[in-house]
Design a protein around this motif. Structure first.
Motif, PDB file in Angstrom:
ATOM      1  N   GLY A 193       0.811  -1.207   0.000  1.00  0.00           N
ATOM      2  CA  GLY A 193       0.000   0.000   0.000  1.00  0.00           C
ATOM      3  C   GLY A 193       0.846   1.259   0.000  1.00  0.00           C
ATOM      4  N   PRO A 194       0.213   2.429  -0.050  1.00  0.00           N
ATOM      5  CA  PRO A 194       0.938   3.699  -0.033  1.00  0.00           C
ATOM      6  C   PRO A 194       1.628   3.915   1.303  1.00  0.00           C
ATOM      7  CG  PRO A 194      -1.425   4.081   0.152  1.00  0.00           C
ATOM      8  CD  PRO A 194      -1.251   2.626  -0.155  1.00  0.00           C
ATOM      9  N   THR A 231       7.653  -4.290  -0.354  1.00  0.00           N
ATOM     10  CA  THR A 231       6.860  -3.181   0.161  1.00  0.00           C
ATOM     11  C   THR A 231       6.420  -2.202  -0.927  1.00  0.00           C
ATOM     12  OG1 THR A 231       8.792  -1.761   0.573  1.00  0.00           O
ATOM     13  CG2 THR A 231       8.174  -3.303   2.315  1.00  0.00           C
ATOM     14  N   GLY A 232       5.461  -1.356  -0.554  1.00  0.00           N
ATOM     15  CA  GLY A 232       4.990  -0.299  -1.437  1.00  0.00           C
ATOM     16  C   GLY A 232       5.762   0.987  -1.300  1.00  0.00           C
ATOM     17  N   ASP A 233       6.726   1.022  -0.383  1.00  0.00           N
ATOM     18  CA  ASP A 233       7.567   2.208  -0.192  1.00  0.00           C
ATOM     19  C   ASP A 233       8.944   1.711   0.235  1.00  0.00           C
ATOM     20  OD1 ASP A 233       8.524   4.901   0.525  1.00  0.00           O
ATOM     21  OD2 ASP A 233       6.422   5.483   0.500  1.00  0.00           O
ATOM     22  N   ASP A 234       9.671   2.467   1.027  1.00  0.00           N
ATOM     23  CA  ASP A 234      11.009   2.041   1.421  1.00  0.00           C
ATOM     24  C   ASP A 234      10.956   0.748   2.236  1.00  0.00           C
ATOM     25  OD1 ASP A 234      12.273   4.273   0.244  1.00  0.00           O
ATOM     26  OD2 ASP A 234      11.809   5.498   1.994  1.00  0.00           O
ATOM     27  N   CYS A 235      11.926  -0.130   2.011  1.00  0.00           N
ATOM     28  CA  CYS A 235      11.977  -1.376   2.779  1.00  0.00           C
ATOM     29  C   CYS A 235      12.342  -1.096   4.235  1.00  0.00           C
ATOM     30  CB  CYS A 235      12.982  -2.325   2.137  1.00  0.00           C
ATOM     31  SG  CYS A 235      12.496  -2.896   0.488  1.00  0.00           S
ATOM     32  N   ILE A 236      13.473  -0.461   4.446  1.00  0.00           N
ATOM     33  CA  ILE A 236      13.864   0.032   5.765  1.00  0.00           C
ATOM     34  C   ILE A 236      14.136   1.516   5.627  1.00  0.00           C
ATOM     35  CG2 ILE A 236      15.619  -0.021   7.580  1.00  0.00           C
ATOM     36  CD1 ILE A 236      16.081  -2.967   6.900  1.00  0.00           C
ATOM     37  N   GLN A 287      20.791  -8.757   0.399  1.00  0.00           N
ATOM     38  CA  GLN A 287      20.490  -8.952  -1.016  1.00  0.00           C
ATOM     39  C   GLN A 287      19.322  -8.064  -1.397  1.00  0.00           C
ATOM     40  OE1 GLN A 287      19.850 -13.199  -1.472  1.00  0.00           O
ATOM     41  NE2 GLN A 287      22.017 -13.512  -1.940  1.00  0.00           N
ATOM     42  N   MET A 288      19.456  -7.367  -2.516  1.00  0.00           N
ATOM     43  CA  MET A 288      18.427  -6.444  -2.982  1.00  0.00           C
ATOM     44  C   MET A 288      18.234  -6.669  -4.475  1.00  0.00           C
ATOM     45  SD  MET A 288      19.675  -2.990  -0.969  1.00  0.00           S
ATOM     46  CE  MET A 288      20.285  -3.081   0.718  1.00  0.00           C
ATOM     47  N   ASP A 289      16.987  -6.971  -4.864  1.00  0.00           N
ATOM     48  CA  ASP A 289      16.790  -7.311  -6.270  1.00  0.00           C
ATOM     49  C   ASP A 289      15.316  -7.280  -6.633  1.00  0.00           C
ATOM     50  OD1 ASP A 289      17.043  -8.231  -8.861  1.00  0.00           O
ATOM     51  OD2 ASP A 289      17.240 -10.333  -8.274  1.00  0.00           O
ATOM     52  N   SER A 290      14.948  -6.365  -7.516  1.00  0.00           N
ATOM     53  CA  SER A 290      13.609  -6.354  -8.112  1.00  0.00           C
ATOM     54  C   SER A 290      13.560  -5.245  -9.146  1.00  0.00           C
ATOM     55  CB  SER A 290      12.530  -6.100  -7.042  1.00  0.00           C
ATOM     56  OG  SER A 290      11.266  -5.889  -7.663  1.00  0.00           O
ATOM     57  N   PRO A 291      12.861  -5.465 -10.272  1.00  0.00           N
ATOM     58  CA  PRO A 291      12.642  -4.347 -11.196  1.00  0.00           C
ATOM     59  C   PRO A 291      11.795  -3.258 -10.574  1.00  0.00           C
ATOM     60  CG  PRO A 291      11.352  -6.273 -11.837  1.00  0.00           C
ATOM     61  CD  PRO A 291      12.280  -6.728 -10.764  1.00  0.00           C
ATOM     62  N   ASN A 292      11.119  -3.581  -9.462  1.00  0.00           N
ATOM     63  CA  ASN A 292      10.307  -2.602  -8.744  1.00  0.00           C
ATOM     64  C   ASN A 292      10.997  -2.063  -7.494  1.00  0.00           C
ATOM     65  OD1 ASN A 292       8.055  -2.916 -10.532  1.00  0.00           O
ATOM     66  ND2 ASN A 292       7.624  -4.866  -9.520  1.00  0.00           N
ATOM     67  N   LEU A 293      12.292  -2.354  -7.359  1.00  0.00           N
ATOM     68  CA  LEU A 293      13.095  -1.713  -6.327  1.00  0.00           C
ATOM     69  C   LEU A 293      13.842  -0.565  -6.982  1.00  0.00           C
ATOM     70  CD1 LEU A 293      14.191  -1.664  -3.410  1.00  0.00           C
ATOM     71  CD2 LEU A 293      16.011  -3.201  -4.174  1.00  0.00           C
ATOM     72  N   GLU A 294      13.605   0.648  -6.490  1.00  0.00           N
ATOM     73  CA  GLU A 294      14.136   1.814  -7.187  1.00  0.00           C
ATOM     74  C   GLU A 294      15.607   2.072  -6.855  1.00  0.00           C
ATOM     75  OE1 GLU A 294      11.475   5.063  -6.445  1.00  0.00           O
ATOM     76  OE2 GLU A 294       9.763   4.016  -7.320  1.00  0.00           O
ATOM     77  N   ARG A 295      15.982   1.901  -5.589  1.00  0.00           N
ATOM     78  CA  ARG A 295      17.356   2.192  -5.186  1.00  0.00           C
ATOM     79  C   ARG A 295      17.782   1.166  -4.148  1.00  0.00           C
ATOM     80  NH1 ARG A 295      13.576   5.899  -4.809  1.00  0.00           N
ATOM     81  NH2 ARG A 295      13.639   7.710  -6.216  1.00  0.00           N
ATOM     82  N   ALA A 296      19.082   0.949  -4.024  1.00  0.00           N
ATOM     83  CA  ALA A 296      19.579   0.039  -2.990  1.00  0.00           C
ATOM     84  C   ALA A 296      19.818   0.798  -1.687  1.00  0.00           C
ATOM     85  CB  ALA A 296      20.851  -0.651  -3.463  1.00  0.00           C
ATOM     86  N   ILE A 297      20.731   1.754  -1.710  1.00  0.00           N
ATOM     87  CA  ILE A 297      21.038   2.596  -0.548  1.00  0.00           C
ATOM     88  C   ILE A 297      20.595   4.012  -0.879  1.00  0.00           C
ATOM     89  CG2 ILE A 297      22.835   3.452   0.994  1.00  0.00           C
ATOM     90  CD1 ILE A 297      22.390   0.424   1.155  1.00  0.00           C
TER      91      ILE A 297
END
Length: 468
Positions: A269-270, A292-297, A350-360
């Protein structure tokens, strides 16, 4: 903006001409804090311990049929557990509907056995009366978080079960309004949304109105977090799966000695950040999965005037062994960080998804101010992100004011990525450039464009490359 493209850097590289004395400063900054600080922080985190006593909600009238309201059963079990000196309040296998928030008491471990689900009401009125909480970094009296603890000690939420906020089936997500470029939450033109309430809350904070006089809740549209220990100590959240949160998912505020371990967050969600420690000290987040729909952490410390009023940083936070899937950022500092953020350690993720915009990601602006310092990142395996592997944006959201944020001492080591738009997106402010960014042994494969770097002082590369 200036763009920089490198192919191979086998020794320390100065992006612009700095004196050799600057290198000595970088080495000094590594001493205290440094990666050696992690063991000291872990030693300071005193996890909760509970007596070996169980209080089953079935013994207090709970029925796990998915339709009977079990809130009273949970409340009674928690009260009896606390009265006895502590233990576990146990939800056995079944679907346990609760029409209202679960408020924890000191020395209580809310435990979900395998195949158990606690499903929360979708009626905002069930989360009254209002409690002292935060909305996007500003204190107020608002709907209770779904699981809430105020000034408690030695508390936990554990087990192999599921916590379901059911927000996708309710008005919670609709209150965000027009989101993501489309009416993705079911909101339609003319429906109520949070926009006026957000502006009202910010004005109350700017005007110095005391938090307990900033009363929202009924007839207002500010969503609650899912799990929120507030001014609490010795907190453990372990093993559970959390889905469909109204807003931020795990949100400890002004708390210390917090352990979040083996948790799975799947909530799109938002503003569904996975885990947001706010103004917290000594926090361990390990072996968790975030989708998630926003930042992971997202590590935070209060917004604007309210963050400066409390002046309580988030500090001594360790993130390790986590997996990030969808989200705006994997590990994020800001943007509500007016109280400051320091001594953050991120490793073996580990960070990986076409829907993950940034790592750090680090984000702030001159309206929010504060400081972000001493970020240590190592051993990060990035598959694909849609934007940058490392992003620092001090012009976030286009806001500006007179409180220029300080960002300094960023150490990135052993990061490998397979696909991104940029390796780095670092945009500081002319009045307060980003200071001391050090990258070592990083490989950014298949980046579509060169890095964007603007207003950065003292930047160093060692064994960094952008292979094709």
């Amino acid at each position: 903006m200036k763009s920089f493209l490198w192919q191979t850097v086998s020794s320390i590289l100065f992006l612009t001409a700095f004196s050799t004395t600057a290198t000595a400063v970088v080495v000094a900054e590594l001493k205290d804090p440094s990666w050696e600080s992690v063991s000291n922080i872990i030693a300071q985190i005193d996890p909760p311990v509970f007596p070996e006593r169980d209080f089953l909600v079935t013994d207090f009238g709970g029925i796990g049929d998915g339709s009977t309201d079990c809130l009273a059963a949970f409340q009674a079990a928690i009260a009896e557990c606390a009265k006895a000196g502590g233990g576990r309040v146990v939800a056995p296998a079944g679907r346990w509907l609760v029409k209202g928030p679960i408020h924890l008491e000191s020395n209580v471990n809310l435990h979900l056995e395998k195949d158990s689900t606690i499903a929360f009401s979708t009626n905002p009125q069930d989360y009254l009366p209002v409690v002292l909480t935060r909305f996007e970094g500003t204190e107020l009296m608002n709907y209770s978080p779904l699981i809430y603890a105020f000034e408690k000690e030695n508390i936990a939420v554990t087990g192999e079960g599921v916590l379901d906020g059911q927000a996708g089936e309710s008005r919670w997500w609709n209150w965000k309004g027009h989101w993501g470029g489309a009416d993705e939450t079911g909101w339609k033109r003319g429906d109520s949304d949070q926009i006026e309430d957000v502006a009202k809350l910010c004005k109350l904070a700017d005007d110095g109105v005391p938090p307990r006089e900033r009363i929202f809740g009924a007839d207002h549209y500010l969503r609650s977090s899912f799990i929120q220990p507030y001014r609490s100590k010795r907190v453990l959240i372990e093993g559970v799966k959390i889905v469909n949160s109204p807003m931020w998912v795990i949100n400890p505020v002004l708390s210390s000695n917090v352990t979040i371990r083996g948790v799975t967050v799947d909530s799109h969600g938002p503003n569904n950040d996975g885990c947001d420690p706010e103004s917290c000290r000594n926090v361990l987040i390990e072996n968790c999965i975030f989708n998630t729909g926003d930042d992971c952490i997202a590590i935070k410390s209060g917004r604007n005037v309210d963050g400066r009023r409390l002046a309580t940083p988030s500090e001594n936070i360790i993130v390790r062994g986590c997996t990030m899937k969808d989200g705006h950022g994997g590990v994020v500092l800001g943007s509500e960080m007016s109280g400051g953020i320091r001594n953050i350690f991120v490793e073996d993720c580990q960070m990986d998804s076409p829907n993950l915009e940034r790592a750090i990601r680090l984000k702030s602006n001159s309206l929010r101010g504060g400081y972000l310092e001493n970020l240590f990142v190592r051993n990060i395996d990035v598959g694909e992100v849609s934007e940058a592997i490392v992003s620092i944006n001090l012009q976030y959201w286009g806001e500006s004011g007179e409180f220029f944020p300080t960002v300094r001492n960023i150490f990135i080591e052993n990061v490998t990525s397979q696909k991104s738009k940029y390796p780095l997106y670092l945009v500081g402010l002319p009045e307060e450039p980003i200071d001391f960014v050090y990258l070592k042994n990083c490989k950014f494969y298949n980046a579509a464009q060169p890095s964007i770097i603007e207003h950065v002082d003292h930047m160093y590369f060692q064994d960094v490359s952008q292979p094709r």
